[in-house]
Write a protein that holds these residues in place. Structure first.
Motif: not given
Length: 456
Positions: A267-294
């Motif tokens: 909700a904070y990111l949607d209110a803060y940005f007009t548009h955003r794109e996400a990066i995904n994963g740690d490049r070591c075989g792992g992801t965390d849906p609880g950490m949004l990055c982009g």
């Protein structure tokens, strides 16, 4: 995958119509049948030229994609399987050099089976050559974006593909260091597909051909929105979206931060940005849906973000955030982080995945960030798992948040207190937003705009 697009069709799917200019090929004369004198190699090349209309396995040029100009590298798989030989290396080196001379990002449209066998080790050495060009371009503060087509295997994946800052893939694309003919017989074929690579955190998104031009255009706008070699302006903290009133007690602060209906990171990111794109994963075989990055756009400029979503943060989440901070630093883009976690994941799986080293890596990335970092505490601030994502000297808090050296329930247990004494312990920890200001932990409290229990 259906019919495989050739190099020119791949360019047309990304570049604006009529906005591609091919770069001249470097001059050079190849030895007959290549460096190994491989019988019939010249004839194979001639047939490949007749079949594809190309003189090598890559087509390089300058293209306009949306609002950005970029050096575009497109592989022709029909030319000896898109393999890399010495002439391929010549073309790639010239393309990267042109990008640095013009200050342009590099977009690679990859479809390759790897190094060219008919040139032996001289072909394999091109991977070192490409890796050096990529590193020089990275050091120049220029972004690199890869679009992984089908198939992308061998050294082409391990250099141009996996070495890019942002990696997109077409649906169903075969991706992997090992090609289909050299894998173990019992290998799971799904592990080599784009969707599996996404789930493992090795690529950032799977994008359909219909959406490719717009997505690449959005990414180029975001990645070229920084100021390399200069200190960009600080990202302002977001406005509070939740409760407006400050908590009267420490325990009240804890409870209101744990309210399920409280506004979360998305909700904070949607209110803060007009548009955003996400990066995904740690490049070591792992992801965390609880950490949004982009990266996102706000008031005409790009700001990078890393945001916790209220869950226990996994090691992959910390590594992804560290990757984001370092990439933003290279591109001269300020960073916003949102802190909201009860703490780092502490189960056996998290320990096996390197929780300690992942948190240490993020602490180091934040401490040495070459761009300004702004943090807003929007919920729970649980111990070092939250502090790792917090900007030294530029952290703010919302009224419905708390930050504590440890959760009050755990503090009571460590102190051998009865569970009901967690309430008293919360007061003693001085974890309320106003306490954090007085202790010098946060710079200030951003006003909330909602109402919570006990407010009119």
């Amino acid at each position: 995958m259906g019919e495989r697009p050739n190099a020119r069709e791949a360019i047309a799917a990304v570049a604006d119509e009529g906005a591609f200019t091919q770069l001249p090929a470097p001059e050079g004369v190849s030895a007959p049948d290549g460096p190994l004198g491989w019988q019939g190699y010249d004839a194979s090349r001639a047939r490949a030229e007749d079949r594809t209309g190309e003189t090598e396995s890559v087509v390089c040029g300058v293209a306009r994609i949306g609002s950005a100009e970029a050096v575009l590298i497109s592989f022709e798989f029909g030319f000896l399987g898109g393999s890399l030989g010495e002439r391929t290396g010549d073309l790639l080196e010239a393309a990267y050099a042109h990008a640095r001379e013009r200050g342009l990002p590099v977009v690679s449209l990859i479809a390759t089976g790897g190094s060219r066998m008919q040139e032996g080790m001289r072909a394999l050495l091109q991977l070192q050559r490409v890796a050096r060009q990529s590193a020089l371009t990275r050091a120049a503060g220029l972004p690199q974006l890869a679009v992984v087509r089908d198939p992308t295997t061998g050294g082409g994946w391990a250099t141009l593909g996996a070495g890019a800052d942002v990696i997109l893939a077409l649906p169903g694309a075969q991706i992997g260091f090992a090609g289909s003919r050299v894998r173990p017989a019992d290998a799971d074929p799904y592990a080599y597909m784009a969707e599996a690579q996404l789930a493992a955190g090795h690529i950032d998104a799977v994008v359909s051909r219909d959406e490719l031009r717009a997505t690449v255009g959005h990414w180029l706008t975001l990645l070229t929105g920084g100021v390399p070699d200069a200190v960009p302006s600080v990202a302002p903290p977001p406005e509070g979206l939740g409760r407006a009133g400050l908590p009267a007690t420490g325990w009240e602060a804890v409870l209101q931060a744990r309210v399920p209906q409280r506004p979360r990171a998305a909700a904070y990111l949607d209110a803060y940005f007009t548009h955003r794109e996400a990066i995904n994963g740690d490049r070591c075989g792992g992801t965390d849906p609880g950490m949004l990055c982009g990266f996102g756009r706000r008031e005409g400029r790009t700001i990078a973000y890393a945001a916790q979503c209220g869950t226990a943060t996994l090691p992959a989440g910390y590594r992804t955030a560290a990757r984001l901070v370092r990439l933003a630093g290279r591109l001269g883009i300020p960073v916003l982080t949102l802190v909201d976690t009860p703490g780092a994941a502490n189960d056996a799986e998290a320990e096996r995945a390197g929780a300690g080293s992942a948190i240490a890596d993020l602490f180091a990335a934040m401490a040495t960030a070459s761009v300004p970092v702004t943090t807003l505490l929007i919920g729970e601030g649980g111990s070092g798992g939250a502090l790792a994502l917090s900007a030294p000297d530029n952290t703010w808090a919302t009224p419905d948040s708390y930050f504590s050296v440890i959760a009050p329930e755990l503090a009571a247990a460590i102190l051998k207190r009865a569970p009901e004494e967690a309430r008293v312990t919360a007061d003693q920890l001085r974890l309320r937003p106003q306490d954090l200001v007085s202790l010098g932990v946060v710079r200030g409290i951003v006003p909330g705009r909602g109402t919570g229990p006990g407010e009119a």
